[in-house]
Enzyme design. Structure first.
Site, mmCIF file in Angstrom:
data_model
loop_
_atom_site.group_PDB
_atom_site.id
_atom_site.type_symbol
_atom_site.label_atom_id
_atom_site.label_comp_id
_atom_site.label_asym_id
_atom_site.label_seq_id
_atom_site.Cartn_x
_atom_site.Cartn_y
_atom_site.Cartn_z
ATOM 1 N N ASP A 175 0.766 -1.351 0.039
ATOM 2 C CA ASP A 175 -0.065 -0.164 0.002
ATOM 3 C C ASP A 175 0.909 1.077 -0.155
ATOM 4 O O ASP A 175 1.943 1.198 0.630
ATOM 5 C CB ASP A 175 -0.879 0.171 1.313
ATOM 6 C CG ASP A 175 -2.157 0.956 1.299
ATOM 7 O OD1 ASP A 175 -2.427 1.181 -0.001
ATOM 8 O OD2 ASP A 175 -2.244 1.670 2.231
ATOM 9 N N CYS A 212 -12.756 -5.925 17.445
ATOM 10 C CA CYS A 212 -12.075 -6.723 17.826
ATOM 11 C C CYS A 212 -10.915 -6.278 18.528
ATOM 12 O O CYS A 212 -10.194 -6.827 19.374
ATOM 13 C CB CYS A 212 -11.292 -7.932 16.878
ATOM 14 S SG CYS A 212 -10.222 -7.085 15.970
ATOM 15 N N ASP A 266 -1.340 2.142 7.292
ATOM 16 C CA ASP A 266 -0.965 1.630 6.042
ATOM 17 C C ASP A 266 -0.529 0.303 6.074
ATOM 18 O O ASP A 266 -0.673 -0.554 5.169
ATOM 19 C CB ASP A 266 0.269 2.247 5.666
ATOM 20 C CG ASP A 266 0.202 3.972 5.386
ATOM 21 O OD1 ASP A 266 -1.040 4.524 5.274
ATOM 22 O OD2 ASP A 266 1.082 4.675 6.004
ATOM 23 N N CYS A 312 -10.683 -4.297 8.947
ATOM 24 C CA CYS A 312 -9.994 -4.628 9.904
ATOM 25 C C CYS A 312 -9.354 -6.130 9.346
ATOM 26 O O CYS A 312 -9.759 -6.844 8.979
ATOM 27 C CB CYS A 312 -10.527 -4.951 11.103
ATOM 28 S SG CYS A 312 -9.601 -5.932 12.492
ATOM 29 N N CYS A 338 -10.183 -9.139 11.911
ATOM 30 C CA CYS A 338 -11.440 -9.938 12.060
ATOM 31 C C CYS A 338 -12.392 -9.470 10.853
ATOM 32 O O CYS A 338 -13.386 -10.273 10.717
ATOM 33 C CB CYS A 338 -12.070 -9.476 13.361
ATOM 34 S SG CYS A 338 -12.759 -7.663 13.285
ATOM 35 N N GLU A 372 -3.472 -1.969 -4.726
ATOM 36 C CA GLU A 372 -4.848 -1.211 -4.678
ATOM 37 C C GLU A 372 -4.711 -0.646 -6.157
ATOM 38 O O GLU A 372 -3.968 -0.425 -6.768
ATOM 39 C CB GLU A 372 -4.753 0.225 -3.604
ATOM 40 C CG GLU A 372 -6.052 0.154 -3.162
ATOM 41 C CD GLU A 372 -5.856 1.305 -1.996
ATOM 42 O OE1 GLU A 372 -6.917 2.041 -1.788
ATOM 43 O OE2 GLU A 372 -4.801 1.601 -1.560
ATOM 44 N N CYS A 409 -9.776 -1.012 15.741
ATOM 45 C CA CYS A 409 -11.218 -1.816 15.237
ATOM 46 C C CYS A 409 -12.144 -2.039 16.285
ATOM 47 O O CYS A 409 -11.724 -2.335 17.359
ATOM 48 C CB CYS A 409 -10.843 -3.302 14.894
ATOM 49 S SG CYS A 409 -12.084 -4.432 14.640
HETATM 50 ZN ZN LIG Z 1 -11.171 -6.354 14.207
#
Ligand SMILES: [Zn+2]
Length: 411
Positions: A192, A351, A358, A329, A332, A276, A348
């Site tokens: 990225d 989780c 990045d 995330c 998760c 990307e 997140c």
């Molecule tokens: Zn998460």
């Protein structure tokens, strides 16, 4: 067997007489291009009228006419290799076919004000580790030793000038057996573009902006101020402008060098690289200098990855633009509502993962579900599934910081 075209560009160290000859060649190429363009565009204008007998001259027609003129008023052209004007006319042909195929706008005249330009030579070219033999010019020393391939078949060379330095790009044909390309082992990685660095890899490798650039940028400001104070048209102003051009080139080369090493490292050691889908053209629209440089650097990184993955037998995959790599995330799979551009850390809500923005995005790219679909053969190490935690749970400090791991990659 498959034929690969490769280009090796390096700097020349010509002596004074050779520099003069290089200028003459570039001048002849520019002259031929403009002369041919004038002729062709006149006929092109005529063709808009009903005038079926006029045919647009090809590079061969134009070259024949140029040779005729050489015997008369263009006798100075005898001093340069005939390849330089000939290849310029071929370029012109290509520019016209691109125009007719709606791939490019109508060709422009090459102005001396916009630089000396470049020229292409074919024919009697040979290479030794520290020098290259050019038709009509002779052996020219190279600044870098042992970079050019000595034994490969040379297709053509292109010589260009930038801030009074001369560069040669040697285009060679390499025959390679497809089977001989061995895919490097290891897992899929995502790359990225970083906010503060040039790029971040999902294995925590970081391509930093070369450190020396900070010093250069200070110097750049000083030189720019210096230039403004000089009187227009004075030789002091010319000197100041040349110093500025030299520094700009050094900055550009330093950054390019770092990018070259980084992309080679990736293409040689990673079997699959996911990036990307960013529309580079759209990004270029901003006027903030630092941002514009980062965009340009990223454009260069993806361009190099595209051909180097082919060279080294790895694969470059572009995730589709709807994949929320920055909002998702990487542990998760929870997708955030929003991830503002200035936010440096990904947190997140589901989780509790706390990770560098990045790095989280790069890891998401490595997990892009389309990878398996895009690849024909499965990769050793496998494509990691979302269920498998990639990032360790946050430690005491609660952040996983970049740049402390052994994988840090610095230029
Ligand atoms: Zn998460």
């Amino acid at each position: 067997m498959m034929k690969l075209l490769r280009s090796y560009k390096t700097e020349l160290a010509p002596d004074e007489a050779q520099v003069a000859a290089l200028y003459r060649h570039a001048g002849a190429a520019r002259f031929a291009y403009n002369w041919g363009l004038e002729w062709k565009s006149n006929i092109h204008l005529f063709n808009m009228l009903p005038h079926p007998k006029l045919k647009t001259p090809t590079a061969v027609d134009l070259h024949r006419e140029l040779v005729r003129l050489k015997k008369g008023k263009l006798s100075w052209m005898y001093e340069v290799s005939k390849c330089a004007p000939q290849e310029a006319l071929r370029d012109l042909d290509a520019a016209f076919s691109n125009f007719f195929a709606h791939r490019a706008s109508f060709p422009n005249f090459k102005s001396r004000k916009r630089g000396v330009g470049s020229f292409t030579l074919t024919g009697a070219i040979s290479v030794r580790p520290a020098e290259i033999h050019l038709p009509r010019i002779g052996w020219v020393r190279l600044k870098e030793r042992g970079y050019k391939p000595c034994r490969a078949h040379i297709n053509s060379i292109t010589i260009s000038e930038r801030a009074k330095r001369w560069y040669v790009a040697v285009n060679v044909v390499i025959e390679e057996r497809r089977e001989e390309l061995t895919t490097p082992p290891g897992p899929v990685v995502g790359v990225d573009r970083g906010l503060n660095s040039l790029a971040v890899v999902s294995d925590e490798t970081v391509l930093e902006n070369p450190r020396v650039l900070h010093r250069y940028e200070r110097k750049l400001k000083h030189l720019q101020r210096n230039l403004c104070r000089k009187q227009k048209g004075s030789s002091n102003r010319r000197r100041a402008r040349e110093a500025l051009a030299r520094l700009n080139m050094r900055i550009r080369n330093t950054r390019l060098d770092a990018i070259q090493k980084f992309t080679t490292m990736l293409a040689k050691t990673k079997p699959v690289i996911v990036v990307e889908d960013l529309d580079v053209k759209n990004m270029m629209g901003n006027h903030h200098l630092a941002k514009a440089i980062a965009d340009a650097a990223w454009g260069e990184i993806s361009r190099q990855l595209r051909y180097k993955t082919e060279w080294y037998g790895s694969a470059l995959i572009t995730a589709d633009r709807w994949y929320p790599s920055t909002k998702r995330c990487s542990r998760c799979g929870h997708v955030k509502e929003e991830m503002p551009l200035g936010e440096r850390v990904f947190r997140c809500e589901a989780c509790g993962l706390v990770a560098d923005r990045d790095l989280n995005a790069a890891r998401n790219l490595a997990e892009w579900p389309g990878v398996a679909r895009t690849l024909k053969t499965p990769v050793e190490g496998g494509v990691q599934s979302t269920a498998k935690p990639l990032i360790q749970p946050p430690g005491e400090s609660g952040t996983i910081s970049l740049g402390r791991g052994p994988g840090r990659w610095m230029s």
